[in-house]
Design a protein around this motif. Sequence first.
Motif, PDB file in Angstrom:
ATOM      1  N   SER A  32      10.880   2.783   1.884  1.00 44.20           N
ATOM      2  CA  SER A  32       9.797   1.816   2.075  1.00 44.20           C
ATOM      3  C   SER A  32       8.629   2.147   1.162  1.00 44.20           C
ATOM      4  CB  SER A  32       9.347   1.814   3.545  1.00 44.20           C
ATOM      5  OG  SER A  32      10.384   1.358   4.383  1.00 44.20           O
ATOM      6  N   ARG A  33       8.244   3.442   1.145  1.00 42.06           N
ATOM      7  CA  ARG A  33       7.129   3.841   0.286  1.00 42.06           C
ATOM      8  C   ARG A  33       7.511   3.771  -1.183  1.00 42.06           C
ATOM      9  NH1 ARG A  33       6.282   8.241   4.092  1.00 42.06           N
ATOM     10  NH2 ARG A  33       7.019   9.709   2.499  1.00 42.06           N
ATOM     11  N   ARG A  68       7.141   0.231  -2.317  1.00 45.23           N
ATOM     12  CA  ARG A  68       5.716  -0.109  -2.532  1.00 45.23           C
ATOM     13  C   ARG A  68       5.207   0.507  -3.827  1.00 45.23           C
ATOM     14  NH1 ARG A  68       5.331   0.600   3.131  1.00 45.23           N
ATOM     15  NH2 ARG A  68       4.562   2.749   2.899  1.00 45.23           N
ATOM     16  N   ARG A  69       5.618   1.728  -4.119  1.00 43.56           N
ATOM     17  CA  ARG A  69       5.195   2.378  -5.357  1.00 43.56           C
ATOM     18  C   ARG A  69       5.675   1.599  -6.581  1.00 43.56           C
ATOM     19  NH1 ARG A  69       4.154   7.842  -7.481  1.00 43.56           N
ATOM     20  NH2 ARG A  69       3.860   8.592  -5.360  1.00 43.56           N
ATOM     21  N   GLY A 126       6.353  -1.605  -6.560  1.00 44.85           N
ATOM     22  CA  GLY A 126       5.877  -2.977  -6.526  1.00 44.85           C
ATOM     23  C   GLY A 126       6.968  -4.001  -6.286  1.00 44.85           C
ATOM     24  N   ARG A 131      11.694  -3.969  -0.368  1.00 41.44           N
ATOM     25  CA  ARG A 131      12.674  -2.945  -0.013  1.00 41.44           C
ATOM     26  C   ARG A 131      14.103  -3.462  -0.228  1.00 41.44           C
ATOM     27  NH1 ARG A 131      12.721   1.184   5.081  1.00 41.44           N
ATOM     28  NH2 ARG A 131      14.923   1.711   5.062  1.00 41.44           N
TER      29      ARG A 131
END
Length: 597
Positions: free
Chosen positions: A569-570, A573-574, A576, A579
Motif C-alpha cells: 500500500s505504501r 503511494r510512493r 503514485g 495498489r
Amino acid sequence: MEHMVRKADWEDFMAVGRVSPNIRHEILESWKRSGRRPVSQMTCAPILGDEDLARQRAMARRLRRGAQAALNRAGRLLNKSGDIFLLCDGSGVVLDAVGDSCTLERAGENHLHLGGQWSEEAIGTNAIGTAIHLGVPVMIREAEHYCEAIQRWNCAATPVREPGTGRLLGVVDISWPGDMAQTNAAALSSALALQVETELTRMVSREREALMEHLHLRRLRRGNEPMLIMDRSGADVFSTQDFARFCEDDAALSWLRGQIPDLIDQSPERIAEALSDCVHGTDLEVIEKEGEAIGVMIALRRRKAQATDVGAELARIGQVGEVTARLCAQAQKLAGTMIPILIEGETGTGKTYLAEAIHRASGQAEGPFELIDCAELTEAGLREHIAADRFGTGGGVLCLNSPGAALPVVQKLLLTVLERAEARGTRIISMSMRTLYDEMQKDAFRSDLYYRIAGVRLQIPPLRERPEEIAPLLRQLVQRHGARQDGREIRFTSGAMAALESYTWPGNLREMDNLIAALDALSPTGLIDDRTLPPEFRQRSRGDRADTLREVERAEILGAVAAEDGNLSRAARRLGIARSTLYLKLDSYGIARPQKA
C-alpha cells in the motif's frame, strides 16, 4: 461600505428571527450561539469573587507579566481619552483594567472591570468572548451585542497567543462608550496585543537560556546521562543522542509534549505529580526559576537502561546487516569482561559510537566515559595530569582516541595512566584509524603500549566493503536525525536510493549523517529524489541506470517495495499508482509479492 447594525435589526432578530442585510456573518453566527443560552436578559457580566479572581490572576501571571509594559503604556495613552484597556485570560475573565477613569467607573455598572467574565457563554455576543471563540480580532459595536444592556458599549478585542504553540492565552480589549466616536480602536488593540506577544517571546528566550544553564550544572554533577529538556511549550531545548537511541516510547513522549503547555503555569509540585511515570524508565524533573516552572527534564534511569535497554542497543545496531551483526555480537560478549578493546576503522565508521555502546552495556556503565584525544597530548601537559591524578578515577571507561598519533614520549607516559586506571577498575577502550599492529611492526608505535590496549581488536569495515548495509544504515540514521530534530523523517525515491547505494562513501557514517542533515535542511517536503542529491551522487548514478524504460520501471518498483519494507500500500503511494496497478506490474515483471502484503 459596511452597514451598521441598527437597534431595529436586533429587535427584529430577537422577536421573529428576521435577519437584516446589515448584520455581519460573524455577528449573526454569534447571536445564534448566544440564543442557545439563557443570557438575553442579563444586564451585567458574571463576576468572580476575590478568592477566585486571585486564583485566576495567579494562573495567568505569565500573561500579566508579559502585558505589564503594554498596560503601563496604555494607562498613560488612554488617560482622559474615553477609552479603557482590558487584559483578559483565555476564559474571558478581566485580569487588569486601565484607561480613562470616568469610563472605568461607568464600566463597573456592567462589570466591564476586574473579575468580570466576558465569554460568549456568560454574556452573549461581545468583542472579548467572540474573539476568544473565533480566535481572530473582533470589533463589536452597540446593537451588535446580544444583551441589550451591553449595547451602550463599543469594543475591539485581539487574541494573544503563546509563542511556539500558538495556544490562545488571553485577549487584549479596547472598550469605549457607544455615544463616543472612535476610529483607531481596532488598530490600537492589535498593536498592544503584538507588544504583549513580543514580550512573551523574549520571556521564552530567557527561559530557554535558563534551561541550558540548568543543563550545564546538571551535567557537571551527573555526567553525560541520557536526557531530554523541553520548554514550556513542549519543544525540545536539548536532547542527547543517547536519549534518542534508548527512549522508544514515542506515544508517551507525544502525550507528554501535549500536556506540558496546559500544566506549566501550575505549581512545580502539581506538574511533577501529573507527569510522573509518564515515560517508562525515566526520571522527571520540573525545572524552576524564581519558584515558577519553566520546563521539564526527563532522564533515563541508568540501572534500568543497563539491565534492559542497553543490551538491546548493540542488537539494534547489528540489525543493519550481517557484517555489523557479527561485530556487535562480539562487542556484546566483550562488554561483560575487562579485556582492553582496540577499535580500528577509517574516519567516520562509528568507532566512538561503538565504544560508547560497549560502555553502556558493561559493568562500568554507572561510571563516566572519559575520552582522551592522544594527538593533542603534550609531554608537559600529560605529566601535569598524571601528577594531579586526573585520568581514570571514576571507575568507568577510559577511551584513548588515536594513540598512534601520540609522540613516543607521550606513549610511554600513557602506560602510567593506564596502569593507574586499571588498578581502580576502570575499563580501557582505544580507537584508531591506523592499523596499530602494522605501526608497531614498523617501530612507529610502542609494543608495550600496544599489548596493553589491544587485548582484542574490533575492526569496523568501511561502507564501500558492505554495500548491502547502506540502505538500512540510511534508514537508521534518518530515524535518529528525525528524533533529534522536529520529528520529520526524510524519504528517498528509488532513484535516489539507487544512487546512494552505489556511492563509495569515503566519509562513511559521518558523511552519511552530514548528508541527511543537509537534505533535511534544504528539502521543503522531505522527499528526496536523485536530482536533489549533490553532484557526486548524481554522476555516479547516471552510469548505473537501466538501459530500457522497462528495466527502469522494474528497478523503481523494486526500490519502492524495499523502501517501504514490503508494504505494498505504501509502495503504491510512493510510486503514485493504485495498489491494483502495482499488483499487475509485479506479476508482469515476475516479482513475488512480499509476505507483508
